[in-house]
Motif scaffolding. Sequence first.
Motif, PDB file in Angstrom:
ATOM      1  N   UNK A   1       0.850  -1.197   0.000  1.00 20.52           N
ATOM      2  CA  UNK A   1       0.000   0.000   0.000  1.00 20.52           C
ATOM      3  C   UNK A   1       0.876   1.232   0.000  1.00 20.52           C
ATOM      4  N   UNK A   2       0.530   2.183  -0.864  1.00 20.12           N
ATOM      5  CA  UNK A   2       1.277   3.433  -0.921  1.00 20.12           C
ATOM      6  C   UNK A   2       0.883   4.318   0.248  1.00 20.12           C
ATOM      7  N   UNK A   3       1.789   5.262   0.563  1.00 19.40           N
ATOM      8  CA  UNK A   3       1.527   6.162   1.668  1.00 19.40           C
ATOM      9  C   UNK A   3       0.316   7.023   1.373  1.00 19.40           C
ATOM     10  N   UNK A   4      -0.591   7.083   2.328  1.00 14.43           N
ATOM     11  CA  UNK A   4      -1.812   7.865   2.147  1.00 14.43           C
ATOM     12  C   UNK A   4      -1.506   9.350   2.256  1.00 14.43           C
ATOM     13  N   UNK A   5      -2.156  10.129   1.367  1.00 11.32           N
ATOM     14  CA  UNK A   5      -1.981  11.591   1.423  1.00 11.32           C
ATOM     15  C   UNK A   5      -2.662  12.198   2.632  1.00 11.32           C
ATOM     16  N   UNK A   6      -3.504  11.404   3.285  1.00 13.88           N
ATOM     17  CA  UNK A   6      -4.212  11.926   4.450  1.00 13.88           C
ATOM     18  C   UNK A   6      -3.393  11.810   5.733  1.00 13.88           C
ATOM     19  N   UNK A   7      -2.210  11.267   5.652  1.00 16.23           N
ATOM     20  CA  UNK A   7      -1.362  11.180   6.837  1.00 16.23           C
ATOM     21  C   UNK A   7      -0.863  12.567   7.220  1.00 16.23           C
ATOM     22  N   UNK A   8      -0.784  12.802   8.510  1.00 17.61           N
ATOM     23  CA  UNK A   8      -0.193  14.055   8.995  1.00 17.61           C
ATOM     24  C   UNK A   8       1.323  13.970   8.864  1.00 17.61           C
ATOM     25  N   UNK A   9       1.975  15.090   9.061  1.00 20.08           N
ATOM     26  CA  UNK A   9       3.428  15.108   8.957  1.00 20.08           C
ATOM     27  C   UNK A   9       4.063  14.155   9.958  1.00 20.08           C
ATOM     28  N   UNK A  10       3.523  14.110  11.189  1.00 19.97           N
ATOM     29  CA  UNK A  10       4.067  13.213  12.200  1.00 19.97           C
ATOM     30  C   UNK A  10       3.870  11.758  11.789  1.00 19.97           C
ATOM     31  N   UNK A  11       2.702  11.465  11.210  1.00 14.04           N
ATOM     32  CA  UNK A  11       2.421  10.092  10.792  1.00 14.04           C
ATOM     33  C   UNK A  11       3.268   9.677   9.600  1.00 14.04           C
ATOM     34  N   UNK A  12       3.584  10.661   8.700  1.00 13.51           N
ATOM     35  CA  UNK A  12       4.443  10.346   7.556  1.00 13.51           C
ATOM     36  C   UNK A  12       5.851   9.953   8.027  1.00 13.51           C
ATOM     37  N   UNK A  13       6.324  10.587   9.089  1.00 10.75           N
ATOM     38  CA  UNK A  13       7.641  10.228   9.623  1.00 10.75           C
ATOM     39  C   UNK A  13       7.649   8.775  10.088  1.00 10.75           C
ATOM     40  N   UNK A  14       6.589   8.392  10.780  1.00 12.04           N
ATOM     41  CA  UNK A  14       6.495   7.019  11.252  1.00 12.04           C
ATOM     42  C   UNK A  14       6.374   6.054  10.065  1.00 12.04           C
ATOM     43  N   UNK A  15       5.543   6.440   9.063  1.00 11.05           N
ATOM     44  CA  UNK A  15       5.334   5.602   7.877  1.00 11.05           C
ATOM     45  C   UNK A  15       6.647   5.336   7.144  1.00 11.05           C
ATOM     46  N   UNK A  16       7.456   6.371   7.037  1.00 10.82           N
ATOM     47  CA  UNK A  16       8.720   6.238   6.317  1.00 10.82           C
ATOM     48  C   UNK A  16       9.770   5.458   7.124  1.00 10.82           C
ATOM     49  N   UNK A  17       9.681   5.547   8.463  1.00  7.37           N
ATOM     50  CA  UNK A  17      10.686   4.876   9.309  1.00  7.37           C
ATOM     51  C   UNK A  17      10.371   3.401   9.513  1.00  7.37           C
ATOM     52  N   UNK A  18       9.141   3.011   9.278  1.00  8.20           N
ATOM     53  CA  UNK A  18       8.711   1.650   9.589  1.00  8.20           C
ATOM     54  C   UNK A  18       9.523   0.557   8.896  1.00  8.20           C
ATOM     55  N   UNK A  19       9.808   0.647   7.610  1.00  8.75           N
ATOM     56  CA  UNK A  19      10.496  -0.470   6.928  1.00  8.75           C
ATOM     57  C   UNK A  19      11.841  -0.829   7.549  1.00  8.75           C
ATOM     58  N   UNK A  20      12.544   0.135   8.103  1.00  7.89           N
ATOM     59  CA  UNK A  20      13.858  -0.145   8.709  1.00  7.89           C
ATOM     60  C   UNK A  20      13.783  -0.272  10.227  1.00  7.89           C
ATOM     61  N   UNK A  21      12.612  -0.019  10.807  1.00  2.69           N
ATOM     62  CA  UNK A  21      12.469  -0.099  12.255  1.00  2.69           C
ATOM     63  C   UNK A  21      13.141   1.031  12.991  1.00  2.69           C
ATOM     64  N   UNK A  22      13.388   2.162  12.274  1.00  3.67           N
ATOM     65  CA  UNK A  22      14.077   3.293  12.902  1.00  3.67           C
ATOM     66  C   UNK A  22      13.188   3.961  13.950  1.00  3.67           C
ATOM     67  N   UNK A  23      13.796   4.362  15.075  1.00  7.25           N
ATOM     68  CA  UNK A  23      13.067   5.068  16.122  1.00  7.25           C
ATOM     69  C   UNK A  23      12.728   6.473  15.647  1.00  7.25           C
ATOM     70  N   UNK A  24      11.464   6.852  15.778  1.00 14.25           N
ATOM     71  CA  UNK A  24      10.997   8.202  15.458  1.00 14.25           C
ATOM     72  C   UNK A  24      10.834   8.943  16.783  1.00 14.25           C
ATOM     73  N   UNK A  25      11.628   9.995  16.960  1.00 14.93           N
ATOM     74  CA  UNK A  25      11.618  10.743  18.213  1.00 14.93           C
ATOM     75  C   UNK A  25      11.045  12.120  17.973  1.00 14.93           C
ATOM     76  N   UNK A  26       9.901  12.402  18.597  1.00 15.85           N
ATOM     77  CA  UNK A  26       9.257  13.701  18.435  1.00 15.85           C
ATOM     78  C   UNK A  26       9.744  14.709  19.468  1.00 15.85           C
TER      79      UNK A  26
END
Length: 496
Positions: free
Chosen positions: A1-26
């Motif tokens: 599934x492609x990244x949804x355009x309805x994601x917020x900026x914070x959610x896009x960070x998590x979406x992009x970090x997920x494949x590598x398991x990178x920690x997202x620190x706000x």
Amino acid sequence: MRRSSRLTEAERKLWDAFPTGRMVTFAPFESGPDCSAGANAPLDGHTWGPERTVRAEVIAKLLLGARETGTGTVPAVRLTGARITGPLEIVGGTVDHELVLHGCYLDDPVLMGGTTTRTIRLTDCRLPGFSGGGMRVAGHLSLSGSYVQGTVRVARAQFETGLWLAGTKVVAAEGDPAFYADAMVVDSVTHMRNADFSGAVRLVGARLNGGFQLDHAKLRNPGEEALVADGLVVEDSMSCTGDFLALGCLRLRGSRINGRFSLRGVVRSPDTTYALHASHIEAREFLIKPAERIDGVVTLAHSTVGTLHDDVATWPDKLRLNGLTYDRLRGHGFARRIEWVSRDPEGFRTQPYEQLADWYMRGGNDALARRTQLAKMRGLRGISGPRTRFWGRLLDATVGYGYRPWLAAVWFGALLVLGTVVFGLNPPRAVKPGESPVFDSFAYTFDLLLPLSTFGQRDQFDPAGWTQGLAYGLIISGWILATALIAGATRVLRPS
């Protein structure tokens, strides 16, 4: 599934970090110096803005495979300092990815009942409850350092590498349990060191294969049961040490601990039936040396213990030991054990005395074994009828129920001296003056005290006046002493 355009900026960070398991620190998050349970969990997360807010449904979709991942990486959801809105709900699903939330604020409970998942770490978080009944975790669940305003429910759950609630604070609604884990199975350590529970902790029928650590924990449920663990099985040890505190009953009825159970903290529950309910348990070692005397009734009735370590001074005045068996006793106050087995609030029981006497005998302490058996006979006398009580007092005074046969010698000697002096000053008249031997007050008194005449003095002389009553009294006393010796010897030689 492609990244949804309805994601917020914070959610896009998590979406992009997920494949590598990178920690997202706000926001930076560091545990503070306060080591009290739940102290580092954020309580102001409801004020955090959209720049650090993530919807729970986005996390759920990622965990359930909504995001395509490549090879050569380990996808995972890892967040620090985020506000999670909406319920994080994955019920009955299969999650192949790790979930790590650190220093996060969750608006709604986490719902994972029946889910098969990987490791879940919700550390130093604030959340209103966790529901994972029947879940299967190929890893461990950690709520360490978190502040849970609700109930943690993991009944029938299975955890492969552990359950961690170190420094977790759980405050349940009134009447609800703080931790509900009946029939739970943990294949590694169950770690609740420094945890603080307001509400009951339930572990009925649970199996903890790697030990159970409750050191420095606080269990608060005054007037009710603080720990309900009937049928609990613990491999290795169960430890309640340090400044462990239980306000409410510790209930371990029918539990089996294949190692050492250690209780060194404080237990206060004067307004429940028991403060420590440990009847019908099995334990290789049972160490109970609380920091202060247990406040309430304790029962170890019908339990089987390999080695019992204790301090007699820390047991309460009301203590049920009927049916308790042990191979060894370790601790202070060995000579005070006889009083220790006499504290049953329901009245006299013979078994605790017999078990204690058996242990003394096996240890080669015959004197204390006899004292214990004597105390048992005196206790039996207290619940007997009037005739049995009279005979019991007579046996006790003369030969100590056979466990103090030297008392008969003392009585015999005292009566012998009395008769020798009295009859020496007031000699009896000869029955046949011309044929009687020379009178000997010692031999005469000796003959009176023995059932059969030995020196022949009793048949040759006849006391007169008040000494005649003394003679009859000595004859009766001799028969009583002989009967008591025979009865006492029979009681000692015959198993009680």
